[in-house]
Write a protein that holds these residues in place. Structure first.
Motif, PDB file in Angstrom:
ATOM      1  N   ASN A 225      77.615 -13.412   0.350  1.00 52.95           N
ATOM      2  CA  ASN A 225      77.478 -14.467   1.358  1.00 52.95           C
ATOM      3  C   ASN A 225      78.251 -15.719   0.968  1.00 52.95           C
ATOM      4  N   ALA A 226      78.523 -15.885  -0.320  1.00 55.27           N
ATOM      5  CA  ALA A 226      79.285 -17.051  -0.763  1.00 55.27           C
ATOM      6  C   ALA A 226      80.773 -16.757  -0.869  1.00 55.27           C
ATOM      7  N   GLU A 227      81.126 -15.558  -1.317  1.00 51.76           N
ATOM      8  CA  GLU A 227      82.506 -15.272  -1.664  1.00 51.76           C
ATOM      9  C   GLU A 227      83.289 -14.506  -0.602  1.00 51.76           C
ATOM     10  N   LEU A 228      82.603 -13.858   0.328  1.00 58.33           N
ATOM     11  CA  LEU A 228      83.327 -12.950   1.224  1.00 58.33           C
ATOM     12  C   LEU A 228      82.988 -13.092   2.694  1.00 58.33           C
ATOM     13  N   LEU A 229      81.738 -12.879   3.042  1.00 54.97           N
ATOM     14  CA  LEU A 229      81.383 -12.656   4.438  1.00 54.97           C
ATOM     15  C   LEU A 229      81.572 -13.858   5.359  1.00 54.97           C
ATOM     16  N   PRO A 230      81.295 -15.101   4.939  1.00 50.36           N
ATOM     17  CA  PRO A 230      81.468 -16.217   5.881  1.00 50.36           C
ATOM     18  C   PRO A 230      82.876 -16.326   6.464  1.00 50.36           C
ATOM     19  N   SER A 231      83.897 -15.966   5.693  1.00 44.45           N
ATOM     20  CA  SER A 231      85.265 -16.016   6.223  1.00 44.45           C
ATOM     21  C   SER A 231      85.472 -14.989   7.333  1.00 44.45           C
ATOM     22  N   ARG A 232      84.568 -14.013   7.417  1.00 40.26           N
ATOM     23  CA  ARG A 232      84.624 -13.013   8.476  1.00 40.26           C
ATOM     24  C   ARG A 232      83.590 -13.288   9.575  1.00 40.26           C
ATOM     25  N   GLN A 233      83.006 -14.476   9.552  1.00 44.80           N
ATOM     26  CA  GLN A 233      81.940 -14.849  10.479  1.00 44.80           C
ATOM     27  C   GLN A 233      80.763 -13.879  10.378  1.00 44.80           C
ATOM     28  N   LEU A 234      80.436 -13.502   9.152  1.00 44.56           N
ATOM     29  CA  LEU A 234      79.330 -12.599   8.902  1.00 44.56           C
ATOM     30  C   LEU A 234      78.438 -13.183   7.811  1.00 44.56           C
ATOM     31  N   LEU A 235      77.193 -12.733   7.792  1.00 47.49           N
ATOM     32  CA  LEU A 235      76.234 -13.096   6.761  1.00 47.49           C
ATOM     33  C   LEU A 235      75.368 -11.874   6.502  1.00 47.49           C
ATOM     34  N   TRP A 236      75.081 -11.606   5.212  1.00 42.17           N
ATOM     35  CA  TRP A 236      74.201 -10.485   4.882  1.00 42.17           C
ATOM     36  C   TRP A 236      72.769 -10.960   5.059  1.00 42.17           C
ATOM     37  N   THR A 237      72.140 -10.559   6.158  1.00 37.04           N
ATOM     38  CA  THR A 237      70.770 -10.912   6.470  1.00 37.04           C
ATOM     39  C   THR A 237      69.869  -9.714   6.190  1.00 37.04           C
ATOM     40  N   ILE A 238      68.612  -9.791   6.608  1.00 38.72           N
ATOM     41  CA  ILE A 238      67.716  -8.641   6.450  1.00 38.72           C
ATOM     42  C   ILE A 238      68.194  -7.458   7.277  1.00 38.72           C
ATOM     43  N   HIS A 239      69.103  -7.681   8.220  1.00 38.11           N
ATOM     44  CA  HIS A 239      69.669  -6.596   9.020  1.00 38.11           C
ATOM     45  C   HIS A 239      70.994  -6.104   8.462  1.00 38.11           C
ATOM     46  N   GLY A 240      71.359  -6.530   7.263  1.00 40.30           N
ATOM     47  CA  GLY A 240      72.647  -6.179   6.698  1.00 40.30           C
ATOM     48  C   GLY A 240      73.704  -7.182   7.109  1.00 40.30           C
ATOM     49  N   PRO A 241      74.981  -6.915   6.814  1.00 43.22           N
ATOM     50  CA  PRO A 241      76.050  -7.831   7.214  1.00 43.22           C
ATOM     51  C   PRO A 241      76.132  -7.918   8.739  1.00 43.22           C
ATOM     52  N   THR A 242      75.973  -9.113   9.262  1.00 43.87           N
ATOM     53  CA  THR A 242      75.950  -9.281  10.710  1.00 43.87           C
ATOM     54  C   THR A 242      76.478 -10.656  11.084  1.00 43.87           C
ATOM     55  N   ARG A 243      76.876 -10.805  12.326  1.00 44.43           N
ATOM     56  CA  ARG A 243      77.324 -12.112  12.817  1.00 44.43           C
ATOM     57  C   ARG A 243      76.077 -12.904  13.187  1.00 44.43           C
ATOM     58  N   SER A 244      75.559 -13.649  12.235  1.00 44.40           N
ATOM     59  CA  SER A 244      74.321 -14.384  12.442  1.00 44.40           C
ATOM     60  C   SER A 244      74.554 -15.582  13.353  1.00 44.40           C
ATOM     61  N   PHE A 245      73.451 -16.193  13.789  1.00 39.59           N
ATOM     62  CA  PHE A 245      73.537 -17.329  14.706  1.00 39.59           C
ATOM     63  C   PHE A 245      74.354 -18.484  14.126  1.00 39.59           C
ATOM     64  N   ARG A 246      74.473 -18.532  12.832  1.00 43.29           N
ATOM     65  CA  ARG A 246      75.279 -19.574  12.180  1.00 43.29           C
ATOM     66  C   ARG A 246      76.699 -19.620  12.736  1.00 43.29           C
ATOM     67  N   PHE A 247      77.204 -18.470  13.196  1.00 40.37           N
ATOM     68  CA  PHE A 247      78.592 -18.388  13.632  1.00 40.37           C
ATOM     69  C   PHE A 247      78.742 -18.346  15.158  1.00 40.37           C
ATOM     70  N   TRP A 248      77.653 -18.421  15.884  1.00 37.04           N
ATOM     71  CA  TRP A 248      77.730 -18.391  17.343  1.00 37.04           C
ATOM     72  C   TRP A 248      78.120 -19.761  17.878  1.00 37.04           C
ATOM     73  N   THR A 249      78.845 -19.790  18.963  1.00 34.67           N
ATOM     74  CA  THR A 249      79.166 -21.049  19.612  1.00 34.67           C
ATOM     75  C   THR A 249      77.934 -21.558  20.355  1.00 34.67           C
ATOM     76  N   PRO A 250      77.857 -22.868  20.636  1.00 35.16           N
ATOM     77  CA  PRO A 250      76.727 -23.379  21.417  1.00 35.16           C
ATOM     78  C   PRO A 250      76.563 -22.669  22.754  1.00 35.16           C
ATOM     79  N   ALA A 251      77.665 -22.343  23.411  1.00 36.00           N
ATOM     80  CA  ALA A 251      77.582 -21.650  24.700  1.00 36.00           C
ATOM     81  C   ALA A 251      76.992 -20.259  24.527  1.00 36.00           C
ATOM     82  N   GLU A 252      77.404 -19.547  23.479  1.00 37.08           N
ATOM     83  CA  GLU A 252      76.854 -18.214  23.219  1.00 37.08           C
ATOM     84  C   GLU A 252      75.363 -18.298  22.937  1.00 37.08           C
ATOM     85  N   GLN A 253      74.955 -19.275  22.156  1.00 36.38           N
ATOM     86  CA  GLN A 253      73.546 -19.415  21.817  1.00 36.38           C
ATOM     87  C   GLN A 253      72.701 -19.707  23.056  1.00 36.38           C
TER      88      GLN A 253
END
Length: 433
Positions: A225-253
């Motif tokens: 989560n620090a070295e790789l996934l954020p640059s891909r708009q991903l975060l390893w959550t309890i669901h595995g690597p996923t595009r978490s809400f952190r990377f959603w636009t306000p309109a998408e949210q």
């Protein structure tokens, strides 16, 4: 083992992740909306072709960068090996080449023996770079083996080969010196490689079925989560690597919250016992926003015994009611279904619960931990400007699910997912026709 000790143990993996991130920046295109930049230095190009063996090929946009600033796409003809589900009829080359205004998936082939899309240029052009933007959803990982090929007057040039890059990645990792890393840390190296090459389901499965120290696994997730996934708009959550809400636009949210409310409103035509549930209630009550490390919203529905005798009965009611109202229902889970606008859209999870006297619960929560007074009738509270249904006593609900520490976000929280406690309520799922 203390978290600090676990962090120290994964230090060699952190160094390895940093090293291969520098060596293989081109693999970053395997995240949603990821961009692959391919330098071109082969003379005047007549055709640009993307190839992907034995996989659906889909992409958002292409930019053809010329040495003189001219528009290489003007007059170009685009063809594909095949078109998936009507994409050929709605294909618009203007959208494909409009790099500055990405808008949905523009190319989507069938899963051909060799899937391809080709751009035949109107005149030979000297390109300096080809940019390819991946689709903005979880299927971006399908591009793992993509090849970028161009033709000049006399030759075919392979400028990028995803499969070859993955082979090179494995060779670099195999030769890397991890020093005195312990065996459990070394066992995580293949998981790190799978994560880098976009094989996220395989990486997640490996962690789920491992018997490694839980603190070590948390530290490993911290590394990626620090070295790789954020640059891909991903975060390893309890669901595995996923595009978490952190990377959603306000309109998408906002649109997603509104959709979740629409699902709840549709179910309320079946029964009044409908509410936001689980992390969705945390979003409304605690965060007043979508939780950055989460990636979906949950709706819960409760049935009286005469409405549904088993969870399977309740799921059948949910499925029929929502499909009748035009929603897409998918999944074959024991206590919930995934609801979308269509089969490709972001889903909302709907969980079924059954009243047992005044008690009610929703798997994977503790059975019998909630009651009517806590849950119904629901109240409402705003989330991103949208009024959302939540339990009558939301603080009591959250304490029952997450403990008294629910006020503090915990990215590592996970339910027990113990089906045995609900086995006698499961029932037999109806056959789908």
């Amino acid at each position: 083992m203390a978290a600090a000790t676990a962090d120290a143990r994964v230090a060699p993996l952190r160094a390895l992740a940093d090293d291969i991130s520098r060596r293989f920046p081109d693999l970053g295109h395997l995240g949603p909306g990821g961009v692959l930049r391919v330098p071109v230095d082969v003379g005047r190009v007549t055709r640009v072709r993307l190839e992907l063996p034995r996989q659906f090929l889909h992409l958002q946009s292409i930019a053809l960068v010329t040495d003189d600033g001219s528009d290489a796409a003007r007059g170009a003809v685009v063809t594909a090996s095949s078109w998936y589900d009507g994409y050929g009829e709605k294909f618009d080359p203007v959208r494909l080449f409009d790099w500055d205004h990405p808008d949905g998936t523009t190319v989507h082939t069938e899963k051909d023996r060799l899937s391809w899309v080709e751009v035949r240029l109107a005149t030979p052009v000297r390109l300096t770079e080809i940019r390819i933007r991946n689709v903005n959803n979880a299927t971006a990982t399908r591009a793992q083996g993509v090849r970028v090929v161009v033709r000049t007057r006399w030759r075919r040039h392979v400028l990028f080969d995803g499969a070859a890059r993955h082979k090179a990645l494995r060779a670099v990792v195999a030769a890397y010196d991890l020093g005195d890393a312990d065996p459990q840390v070394r066992a995580l190296v293949p998981v790190l490689v799978d994560t880098f090459r976009g094989a996220y389901p395989a990486a997640r499965k490996a962690l789920q079925h491992s018997e490694l120290d839980p603190d070590l696994l948390k530290a490993f997730r911290g590394v990626v989560n620090a070295e790789l996934l954020p640059s891909r708009q991903l975060l390893w959550t309890i669901h595995g690597p996923t595009r978490s809400f952190r990377f959603w636009t306000p309109a998408e949210q906002s649109a997603y919250v509104q959709f979740a409310v629409e699902v709840a409103d549709a179910l309320r035509e079946v029964t009044p016992h409908v509410s936001f549930g689980f992390g969705a209630v945390l979003s409304v009550v605690r965060d007043k926003a979508l939780i950055p490390h989460d990636d979906d919203l949950d709706v819960i529905i409760g049935f009286e015994p005469h409405e549904a005798a088993t969870l399977a009965d309740g799921l059948a009611v949910v499925t029929a009611a929502l499909e009748e109202r035009g929603f897409s229902v998918r999944g074959n889970y024991s206590a919930h279904r995934q609801i979308g606008r269509n089969h490709r859209g972001k889903h909302v999870d709907v969980f079924v619960g059954l009243f047992e006297g005044d008690a009610i619960s929703w798997y994977p929560g503790t059975r019998g931990a909630l009651d009517r007074e806590t849950m119904f009738p629901t109240t409402t509270a705003p989330l991103l400007g949208v009024e959302c249904p939540i339990p009558a006593r939301p603080e009591v609900y959250l304490a029952a699910l997450y403990g008294e520490g629910w006020h503090t976000p915990d990215p590592h929280f996970a339910h027990r997912w113990d089906r045995s406690a609900y086995a006698d309520l499961a029932g037999t799922p109806p056959a789908r026709t």
